[in-house]
Scaffold this motif. Structure first.
Motif, short mmCIF file in Angstrom:
data_model
loop_
_atom_site.label_atom_id
_atom_site.label_comp_id
_atom_site.label_asym_id
_atom_site.label_seq_id
_atom_site.Cartn_x
_atom_site.Cartn_y
_atom_site.Cartn_z
N LEU A 141 0.83 -1.20 0.00
CA LEU A 141 0.00 0.00 0.00
C LEU A 141 0.87 1.25 0.00
CD1 LEU A 141 -3.03 -0.64 2.33
CD2 LEU A 141 -3.05 0.05 -0.05
N GLU A 181 2.33 1.93 -3.35
CA GLU A 181 1.30 2.49 -4.24
C GLU A 181 1.12 3.97 -3.96
OE1 GLU A 181 -1.51 -1.42 -4.82
OE2 GLU A 181 -2.11 0.20 -3.48
N MET A 182 1.05 4.30 -2.69
CA MET A 182 0.79 5.70 -2.36
C MET A 182 1.97 6.58 -2.74
SD MET A 182 -1.22 5.43 1.17
CE MET A 182 -2.47 4.19 1.34
N VAL A 224 1.59 7.16 -6.33
CA VAL A 224 0.53 8.14 -6.58
C VAL A 224 1.01 9.54 -6.22
CG1 VAL A 224 -1.73 8.89 -5.79
CG2 VAL A 224 -1.33 6.50 -6.30
N ALA A 283 3.50 10.97 -8.74
CA ALA A 283 2.85 11.52 -9.92
C ALA A 283 2.32 12.92 -9.64
CB ALA A 283 1.71 10.61 -10.36
N TYR A 284 1.81 13.05 -8.43
CA TYR A 284 1.22 14.33 -8.04
C TYR A 284 2.31 15.41 -7.98
CZ TYR A 284 -1.74 17.52 -5.42
OH TYR A 284 -2.46 18.58 -5.03
N GLU A 316 1.81 15.89 -12.90
CA GLU A 316 1.04 15.28 -13.98
C GLU A 316 -0.45 15.45 -13.78
OE1 GLU A 316 2.07 11.24 -14.58
OE2 GLU A 316 4.21 11.66 -14.57
N THR A 317 -0.84 16.00 -12.65
CA THR A 317 -2.27 16.07 -12.37
C THR A 317 -2.65 17.49 -12.00
OG1 THR A 317 -1.74 15.56 -10.11
CG2 THR A 317 -2.40 13.73 -11.51
N GLN A 318 -3.97 17.65 -11.85
CA GLN A 318 -4.43 18.97 -11.47
C GLN A 318 -4.98 18.91 -10.05
OE1 GLN A 318 -6.80 18.98 -14.82
NE2 GLN A 318 -8.66 18.35 -13.83
N THR A 319 -4.99 20.05 -9.38
CA THR A 319 -5.53 20.09 -8.03
C THR A 319 -6.97 20.55 -8.08
OG1 THR A 319 -4.65 22.29 -7.84
CG2 THR A 319 -3.35 20.52 -6.87
N VAL A 320 -7.61 20.44 -6.94
CA VAL A 320 -9.00 20.87 -6.82
C VAL A 320 -9.07 22.39 -7.03
CG1 VAL A 320 -10.99 20.88 -5.29
CG2 VAL A 320 -9.35 19.01 -5.21
N GLU A 365 -28.43 22.41 -4.92
CA GLU A 365 -27.81 21.50 -5.87
C GLU A 365 -27.82 20.07 -5.36
OE1 GLU A 365 -23.55 21.17 -8.13
OE2 GLU A 365 -24.11 23.07 -7.25
#
Lengths: 199, 478
Positions: A101, A104-105, A108, A111-112, A116-120, A140
């Motif tokens: 685990l 994996e983290m 992950v 990558a962050y 390679e990714t976008q944030t909120v 909503e």
């Protein structure tokens, strides 16, 4: 600088406390560490500018859930010697799972960090958390809010179905009957001759 | 708002009638469970047909949280009817075991409401709420016979493992939200198409699929199935193996081809692994079973594996094949459990396979029906089970997944052994018991299911009208 420092401090404490929740042998200690984890997470929320969520976390999880856990743990008759024996034999397989685990983290997280990714999406500063929640919770998310209410209702029905027992021959107090009693129902006047008794 | 309500009318009907039933059960005086059951059955039938009566409205409700389309119409049709049948065949069992309480009907209604939210889920939030509503009702139903140690154990086991799977699912959902910035399926699909395969999205998707695989009891998340099937009251087991499986399978199809359509080759591997494991575990695990409910548990694990085969293709034909296969499976399972509920001797219910010995002499009609269902599950050509497998395996073969199809065929052959053993016990073994006369409702349900799996009645429908319905349903996903 200060933000970064507090972030690392809070995260370190949160991770260490979370580890202690599963590592400590005494369940009461585990719950204590759990509360510590919740507090650190609340601190992290505040750093992110989500003050309402932080307060909710403290109120609901520390105030209600953790205390409930504590009650349950103290009610349980836990055999501490037996707990210690189990831990070592489960350790190898548990460690393998944990390492997997962790890898994996790290992957992950890597990558962050590599971007390679976008944030909120960042929220605007003009409205407070509470106003933001209020604006969407009943509009909503109104339908889902109702559905969540039904989930709680089902849980309540379930708890009652599984535990409520209607016993036969129980004499219950009935307030209406008691109030409807008149002098005639309750009192009987008997004329007793002197020296005779009721017999 | 009015449009939302009109789209969501069938679910509103369920929610309102379940709440009314709860009130009626509380204040309605004695002997209310019989009425509650028939009322719930009527409401379920109305629910399943209502979207067709209302002219199949389509669109999104509650600001895009729920979507109503051809797919959800078809899924709700099957869900409502199978839940109604399960409720109907629970009557005689609950009466004879002195479990009759109106809450069972209320829980069934709420459970179907949760399943219908699952079928219409269009965001991660509605997906989770639907699953929880359905699961909470199911946990309680599994433990409904609370004085029985085994039923309580089944309920507790199901609850603890279900909570674990919810944790996996939520962890996956949070990863997906973190890496795509959206909980709406369309938003996730856009982000996935833009960024392609990133480790975060893949990890989230795998966790989400693990949580969902638990709900359809696919291996390696099948451990709970045999114990829960055996411990729960038999009509509850019958309900478990039909409607919830269909709902969860529909949800998996929606998640795979909705938000994750852009990374088909990534989830294909996961689905193939789960499918192969389920088929192998289901086929080999059932060989040793002597209890017919445990046998059905392993059979359902194997059948979920078969149903995942066409989904792995990731095409319209694949979703269509899954819907055909699952519909036929649901019909057979309802029929089989109506027959298992007829296995009653003077001392009570029996559920060993050996109790069926010599059924062909003592109760020939029941033996013929059971034989038909077993042949159908095996996939013997004249019966619909064959066409279910045909429609399921063809799309996968077309998509070039030949090894998967070969494994599925081998598993079917291994599985045929234990279905054949049941048939052999019924027709060639010495008679053991005389079953008491079964109530009419049970006999009618098993008879109707058996007629439905006869190809002469349904094949024209499947090739024309119903096929059109299923095609529409599958196409509306893409």
């Amino acid at each position: 600088m200060l933000t970064a420092l507090s972030f690392y401090l809070l995260s370190a404490v949160a991770v260490a406390a979370a580890f202690m929740v599963v590592a400590s042998r005494n369940p009461v200690h585990s719950v204590m560490y759990l509360i510590l984890t919740f507090f650190s997470a609340a601190g992290l929320f505040i750093l992110m500018g989500a003050e309402f969520l932080a307060l909710l976390l403290v109120l609901v999880y520390v105030g209600a859930v953790a205390v409930l856990f504590l009650f349950v743990v103290m009610m349980l008759d836990v055999d501490f010697v037996e707990l210690k024996q189990g831990f070592l034999s489960y350790l190898p397989i548990g460690a393998v799972v944990a390492i997997v685990l962790l890898l994996e983290m790290v992957l992950v997280g890597g990558a962050y960090v590599a971007g390679e990714t976008q944030t909120v999406v960042e929220r605007g500063q003009e409205l407070s958390n509470l106003e933001r929640f209020g604006a969407v919770l009943y509009t909503e998310y109104g339908g889902l809010f109702e559905a969540a209410g039904i989930v709680l209702l089902v849980a309540m029905i379930g708890a009652i179905v599984l535990t409520l027992r209607e016993r036969e021959g129980v004499r219950k107090q009935n307030a209406m009957d008691q109030m409807a009693r008149t002098r005639k129902d309750g009192v009987e006047l008997v004329d007793i001759e002197p020296g005779q008794g009721l017999g | 708002m009015l449009q939302t309500l009109s789209l969501f009318a069938p679910e509103l009907l369920l929610a309102v009638s379940a709440s009314l039933l709860l009130g009626f059960g509380f204040w309605g005086g004695k002997d209310r469970s019989g009425f509650a059951r028939y009322y719930a059955i009527a409401m379920l039938v109305v629910f399943s047909l209502s979207s067709f009566v209302l002219g199949r409205p389509e669109g999104t409700a509650f600001e895009g949280a729920l979507i109503v389309d051809g797919f959800s119409h078809y899924v709700k049709l099957i869900l409502g009817l199978s839940a109604a049948a399960a409720l109907l065949f629970s009557k005689s069992y609950f009466e004879s075991e002195k479990l009759e309480r109106y809450e069972y009907s209320v829980l069934t209604l709420y459970c179907v409401l949760g399943m219908s939210i699952m079928a219409s889920a269009n965001t991660l939030l509605s997906l989770y709420i639907g699953i929880e509503m359905q699961s909470l009702a199911l946990y309680v139903m599994a433990a409904f016979n609370r004085d029985s140690l085994r039923a309580s154990e089944a309920g507790l086991k199901y609850f603890v493992l279900g909570a674990l799977s919810s944790g996996l699912l939520l962890y996956g959902a949070s990863l997906i939200y973190g890496f795509t910035g959206s909980i709406e399926f369309s938003g996730i699909a856009n982000a996935v198409n833009d960024s392609g395969t990133t480790p975060g999205i893949i990890a989230g998707m795998v966790f989400l699929l693990c949580g969902l695989a638990f709900k359809i009891s696919a291996a390696p998340f099948h451990m709970w199935t045999p114990d829960v099937y055996e411990g729960a009251p038999t009509p509850v087991t019958g309900f478990f193996s039909a409607a919830p499986k269909f709902a969860a399978m529909a949800l998996i199809a929606r998640v795979l081809v909705g938000p994750f359509e852009g990374i088909t080759e990534s989830w294909q591997q996961v689905i193939i692994v789960i499918s192969v494991l389920s088929m192998v575990v289901g086929a080999l695990g059932a060989l040793q079973q002597t209890n017919i409910k445990r046998l059905m548990a392993y059979s359902s694990i194997a059948n979920m594996g078969y149903a995942l085969v066409p989904l792995a293709a990731g095409t319209v034909a694949g979703v269509q094949g899954m819907l055909v296969f699952m519909s036929i499976y649901v019909i057979s399972v309802i029929g089989i459990f109506a027959l298992i509920l007829q296995m009653r001797i003077r001392n009570g219910m029996v559920e060993q396979i050996s109790d069926l010995a010599g059924l062909s002499t003592s109760n020939r009609g029941m033996a013929i029906l059971m034989t038909m269902f077993m042949f159908s599950l095996m996939g013997i050509p004249p019966l619909l089970g064959f066409f279910g497998k045909l429609f399921a395996f063809l799309p996968a073969a077309d998509a070039g997944l030949m090894p998967l199809v070969v494994i599925a065929l081998v598993a079917s052959v291994i599985g045929a052994f234990y279905y054949l053993r049941v048939i052999k016990t019924m027709w060639f073994d010495e008679e053991r018991h005389e079953f008491v006369e079964a109530p009419q409702s049970l006999r009618y349900i098993s008879l109707v299911s058996a007629l439905l799996i006869l190809p002469i009645l349904l094949l024209p429908g499947i090739s024309t009208g119903a096929q059109g319905l299923i095609t529409l349903a599958a196409e509306s996903l893409f």
